[in-house]
Design an enzyme around this catalytic site. Structure first.
Site, PDB file in Angstrom:
ATOM      1  N   LYS A  13       0.839  -1.211   0.000  1.00 38.48           N
ATOM      2  CA  LYS A  13       0.000   0.000   0.000  1.00 38.48           C
ATOM      3  C   LYS A  13       0.872   1.259   0.000  1.00 38.48           C
ATOM      4  O   LYS A  13       0.658   2.172  -0.790  1.00 38.48           O
ATOM      5  CB  LYS A  13      -0.913   0.037   1.241  1.00 38.48           C
ATOM      6  CG  LYS A  13      -1.877  -1.126   1.349  1.00 38.48           C
ATOM      7  CD  LYS A  13      -2.754  -1.018   2.572  1.00 38.48           C
ATOM      8  CE  LYS A  13      -2.031  -1.078   3.898  1.00 38.48           C
ATOM      9  NZ  LYS A  13      -1.361  -2.353   4.201  1.00 38.48           N
ATOM     10  N   ARG A  88      -9.746   1.365   8.633  1.00 40.35           N
ATOM     11  CA  ARG A  88      -9.326   0.012   9.005  1.00 40.35           C
ATOM     12  C   ARG A  88     -10.440  -0.783   9.630  1.00 40.35           C
ATOM     13  O   ARG A  88     -10.237  -1.938  10.012  1.00 40.35           O
ATOM     14  CB  ARG A  88      -8.178   0.107   9.993  1.00 40.35           C
ATOM     15  CG  ARG A  88      -6.847  -0.070   9.307  1.00 40.35           C
ATOM     16  CD  ARG A  88      -5.783   0.060  10.338  1.00 40.35           C
ATOM     17  NE  ARG A  88      -4.682  -0.803  10.070  1.00 40.35           N
ATOM     18  CZ  ARG A  88      -3.586  -0.398   9.443  1.00 40.35           C
ATOM     19  NH1 ARG A  88      -3.482   0.803   8.977  1.00 40.35           N
ATOM     20  NH2 ARG A  88      -2.589  -1.232   9.286  1.00 40.35           N
ATOM     21  N   ARG A 124      11.728  -5.965   4.720  1.00 33.05           N
ATOM     22  CA  ARG A 124      11.530  -4.506   4.664  1.00 33.05           C
ATOM     23  C   ARG A 124      12.503  -3.786   5.602  1.00 33.05           C
ATOM     24  O   ARG A 124      12.730  -4.206   6.732  1.00 33.05           O
ATOM     25  CB  ARG A 124      10.096  -4.158   5.073  1.00 33.05           C
ATOM     26  CG  ARG A 124       9.899  -2.658   5.230  1.00 33.05           C
ATOM     27  CD  ARG A 124       8.472  -2.237   5.252  1.00 33.05           C
ATOM     28  NE  ARG A 124       7.683  -2.910   6.277  1.00 33.05           N
ATOM     29  CZ  ARG A 124       6.367  -2.795   6.361  1.00 33.05           C
ATOM     30  NH1 ARG A 124       5.710  -2.064   5.477  1.00 33.05           N
ATOM     31  NH2 ARG A 124       5.703  -3.430   7.291  1.00 33.05           N
ATOM     32  N   ARG A 156      11.231  -2.160  11.075  1.00 30.04           N
ATOM     33  CA  ARG A 156      10.199  -1.517  11.891  1.00 30.04           C
ATOM     34  C   ARG A 156       9.943  -2.359  13.131  1.00 30.04           C
ATOM     35  O   ARG A 156       9.919  -3.588  13.039  1.00 30.04           O
ATOM     36  CB  ARG A 156       8.898  -1.423  11.066  1.00 30.04           C
ATOM     37  CG  ARG A 156       8.557  -0.001  10.673  1.00 30.04           C
ATOM     38  CD  ARG A 156       7.442   0.083   9.697  1.00 30.04           C
ATOM     39  NE  ARG A 156       6.192  -0.540  10.109  1.00 30.04           N
ATOM     40  CZ  ARG A 156       5.079  -0.509   9.371  1.00 30.04           C
ATOM     41  NH1 ARG A 156       5.068   0.099   8.197  1.00 30.04           N
ATOM     42  NH2 ARG A 156       3.981  -1.104   9.775  1.00 30.04           N
ATOM     43  N   ARG A 167      -0.950  -8.634  13.452  1.00 29.37           N
ATOM     44  CA  ARG A 167      -1.437  -7.626  12.495  1.00 29.37           C
ATOM     45  C   ARG A 167      -2.290  -8.292  11.410  1.00 29.37           C
ATOM     46  O   ARG A 167      -3.303  -7.741  10.976  1.00 29.37           O
ATOM     47  CB  ARG A 167      -0.255  -6.868  11.871  1.00 29.37           C
ATOM     48  CG  ARG A 167       0.336  -5.835  12.831  1.00 29.37           C
ATOM     49  CD  ARG A 167       1.703  -5.348  12.421  1.00 29.37           C
ATOM     50  NE  ARG A 167       1.747  -4.763  11.106  1.00 29.37           N
ATOM     51  CZ  ARG A 167       2.865  -4.627  10.380  1.00 29.37           C
ATOM     52  NH1 ARG A 167       4.023  -5.058  10.859  1.00 29.37           N
ATOM     53  NH2 ARG A 167       2.821  -4.073   9.208  1.00 29.37           N
TER      54      ARG A 167
HETATM   55  P1  AP5 Z   1       4.881  -1.644   1.865  1.00 28.50           P
HETATM   56  O1  AP5 Z   1       4.568  -0.771   0.699  1.00 28.50           O
HETATM   57  O2  AP5 Z   1       5.640  -1.049   3.002  1.00 28.50           O
HETATM   58  O3  AP5 Z   1       3.549  -2.379   2.373  1.00 28.50           O
HETATM   59  P2  AP5 Z   1       2.269  -1.833   3.147  1.00 28.50           P
HETATM   60  O4  AP5 Z   1       1.068  -2.478   2.557  1.00 28.50           O
HETATM   61  O5  AP5 Z   1       2.293  -0.326   3.192  1.00 28.50           O
HETATM   62  O6  AP5 Z   1       2.539  -2.488   4.556  1.00 28.50           O
HETATM   63  P3  AP5 Z   1       2.491  -1.953   6.042  1.00 28.50           P
HETATM   64  O7  AP5 Z   1       3.090  -3.060   6.867  1.00 28.50           O
HETATM   65  O8  AP5 Z   1       3.092  -0.590   6.180  1.00 28.50           O
HETATM   66  O9  AP5 Z   1       0.955  -1.859   6.286  1.00 28.50           O
HETATM   67  P4  AP5 Z   1       0.242  -1.842   7.616  1.00 28.50           P
HETATM   68  O10 AP5 Z   1      -1.142  -1.535   7.171  1.00 28.50           O
HETATM   69  O11 AP5 Z   1       0.385  -3.060   8.449  1.00 28.50           O
HETATM   70  O12 AP5 Z   1       1.016  -0.694   8.460  1.00 28.50           O
HETATM   71  P5  AP5 Z   1       0.665   0.808   8.809  1.00 28.50           P
HETATM   72  O13 AP5 Z   1       1.908   1.572   8.795  1.00 28.50           O
HETATM   73  O14 AP5 Z   1      -0.492   1.290   8.008  1.00 28.50           O
HETATM   74  O15 AP5 Z   1       5.662  -2.928   1.292  1.00 28.50           O
HETATM   75  C1  AP5 Z   1       6.173  -3.931   2.171  1.00 28.50           C
HETATM   76  C2  AP5 Z   1       7.578  -4.373   1.686  1.00 28.50           C
HETATM   77  O16 AP5 Z   1       7.445  -5.040   0.434  1.00 28.50           O
HETATM   78  C3  AP5 Z   1       8.559  -3.207   1.443  1.00 28.50           C
HETATM   79  O17 AP5 Z   1       9.834  -3.608   1.871  1.00 28.50           O
HETATM   80  C4  AP5 Z   1       8.529  -2.990  -0.073  1.00 28.50           C
HETATM   81  O18 AP5 Z   1       9.774  -2.522  -0.552  1.00 28.50           O
HETATM   82  C5  AP5 Z   1       8.227  -4.395  -0.591  1.00 28.50           C
HETATM   83  N1  AP5 Z   1       7.413  -4.403  -1.800  1.00 28.50           N
HETATM   84  C6  AP5 Z   1       6.344  -3.597  -2.091  1.00 28.50           C
HETATM   85  N2  AP5 Z   1       5.807  -3.933  -3.284  1.00 28.50           N
HETATM   86  C7  AP5 Z   1       6.528  -4.983  -3.751  1.00 28.50           C
HETATM   87  C8  AP5 Z   1       6.450  -5.787  -4.937  1.00 28.50           C
HETATM   88  N3  AP5 Z   1       5.530  -5.577  -5.896  1.00 28.50           N
HETATM   89  N4  AP5 Z   1       7.345  -6.804  -5.087  1.00 28.50           N
HETATM   90  C9  AP5 Z   1       8.287  -7.035  -4.133  1.00 28.50           C
HETATM   91  N5  AP5 Z   1       8.418  -6.300  -3.007  1.00 28.50           N
HETATM   92  C10 AP5 Z   1       7.552  -5.284  -2.803  1.00 28.50           C
HETATM   93  O19 AP5 Z   1       0.122   0.678  10.310  1.00 28.50           O
HETATM   94  C11 AP5 Z   1       0.981   0.346  11.381  1.00 28.50           C
HETATM   95  C12 AP5 Z   1       0.193   0.368  12.694  1.00 28.50           C
HETATM   96  O20 AP5 Z   1      -0.343   1.696  12.934  1.00 28.50           O
HETATM   97  C13 AP5 Z   1      -1.041  -0.545  12.744  1.00 28.50           C
HETATM   98  O21 AP5 Z   1      -0.703  -1.868  13.095  1.00 28.50           O
HETATM   99  C14 AP5 Z   1      -1.888   0.160  13.827  1.00 28.50           C
HETATM  100  O22 AP5 Z   1      -1.404  -0.120  15.113  1.00 28.50           O
HETATM  101  C15 AP5 Z   1      -1.635   1.628  13.552  1.00 28.50           C
HETATM  102  N6  AP5 Z   1      -2.620   2.223  12.618  1.00 28.50           N
HETATM  103  C16 AP5 Z   1      -2.364   2.727  11.362  1.00 28.50           C
HETATM  104  N7  AP5 Z   1      -3.490   3.172  10.792  1.00 28.50           N
HETATM  105  C17 AP5 Z   1      -4.490   2.943  11.690  1.00 28.50           C
HETATM  106  C18 AP5 Z   1      -5.892   3.153  11.672  1.00 28.50           C
HETATM  107  N8  AP5 Z   1      -6.503   3.677  10.590  1.00 28.50           N
HETATM  108  N9  AP5 Z   1      -6.605   2.797  12.762  1.00 28.50           N
HETATM  109  C19 AP5 Z   1      -6.021   2.276  13.845  1.00 28.50           C
HETATM  110  N10 AP5 Z   1      -4.690   2.018  13.937  1.00 28.50           N
HETATM  111  C20 AP5 Z   1      -3.934   2.356  12.860  1.00 28.50           C
END
Ligand code: AP5
Length: 210
Positions: A13, A88, A124, A156, A167
């Site tokens: 994402k 979410r 990552r 991270r 998660r």
């Molecule tokens: P990446 O692009 O980083 O993936 P992502 O989908 O953004 O994954 P996240 O782990 O950041 O999502 P998340 O939803 O768990 O975390 P968030 O920060 O939102 O890609 C992943 C890896 O793959 C990278 O190394 C990249 O280089 C590689 N890659 C990408 N595309 C590729 C491809 N095509 N081929 C190969 N490799 C590839 O949330 C974190 C925490 O914050 C949550 O757990 C929660 O506690 C809190 N939080 C955030 N938002 C909310 C909300 N709305 N409500 C409540 N709590 C929240």
């Protein structure tokens, strides 16, 4: 254009939202990145969010909804935005839809196998400003150093195996029901998000512009 990028942890994402936002010239709004900034800055919100994030649980809705609705009211978000990590759960989705400027044009659902998710998350590496790399697929030019700002790259804290498992469970329980919610509104576009990153970006652009 107002878009939501939906998908499990590690689906790409953030990677895709950043690329598509640059092309569409709209802000990329990641609630995870905003919360990590609050933790780094030692704000009240950061203190309230830290423990939940470390465990891989959701931060309480009232905090996240207030933070997000305030952000999309910003002048730079008037022409559009890409939301990454919000909503979410159904409460967040309903709050977004009821807020000024919160009706979106499309919801991009990124689909990736669970084995690929584990591989992506374990490889990552990020800098403290959130620039993201992958040891095999998106390696930095110099090992362990961010290409953008020269800061050290680290894993991270919520990318440990145990926290990732939680998660994924939270995603299945809380976030997956949003697929049905947005399907009923006719907003979902599904994208197979495996393969080369630029190819996926192209598919997303074609789908949201159709
Ligand atoms: P990446 O692009 O980083 O993936 P992502 O989908 O953004 O994954 P996240 O782990 O950041 O999502 P998340 O939803 O768990 O975390 P968030 O920060 O939102 O890609 C992943 C890896 O793959 C990278 O190394 C990249 O280089 C590689 N890659 C990408 N595309 C590729 C491809 N095509 N081929 C190969 N490799 C590839 O949330 C974190 C925490 O914050 C949550 O757990 C929660 O506690 C809190 N939080 C955030 N938002 C909310 C909300 N709305 N409500 C409540 N709590 C929240």
């Amino acid at each position: 254009m107002r878009l939501i990028f939906l998908g499990p942890p590690g689906a790409g994402k953030g990677t895709q939202a950043s690329r598509v936002a640059t092309i569409l010239d709209v802000p990329h709004i990641s609630t995870g990145a905003m919360l990590r900034d609050h933790i780094a800055d030692g704000t009240d919100l950061g203190r309230q969010a830290a423990e939940r994030m470390e465990a891989g649980d959701l931060v309480p809705d009232d905090l996240v909804i207030a933070m997000l609705t305030d952000r999309i009211a910003g002048e730079d978000a008037v022409p559009g935005f890409i939301l990454d990590g919000f909503p979410r759960n159904l409460a967040q989705a309903r709050a977004l839809r009821a807020s000024p400027g919160g009706v979106v044009d499309r919801v991009v659902l990124l689909i990736v196998d669970e084995s690929e998710i584990v591989r992506r998350i374990s490889g990552r590496r990020c800098c403290s400003r959130g620039h993201t790399f992958h040891l095999d697929d998106q390696p930095p030019a110099r090992p362990g150093v961010c290409d953008v700002d020269g800061d050290p790259l680290e894993q991270r804290p919520d990318d440990s195996e145990e926290v990732v498992r939680n998660r994924l469970a939270v995603y299945g329980r809380e976030t997956e029901p949003l697929i049905g919610y947005y399907e009923e509104l006719g907003l979902i576009v599904e994208i197979k998000a495996s393969g080369p990153i630029p190819h996926i970006t192209k598919q997303i652009l074609e789908a949201v512009r159709a």
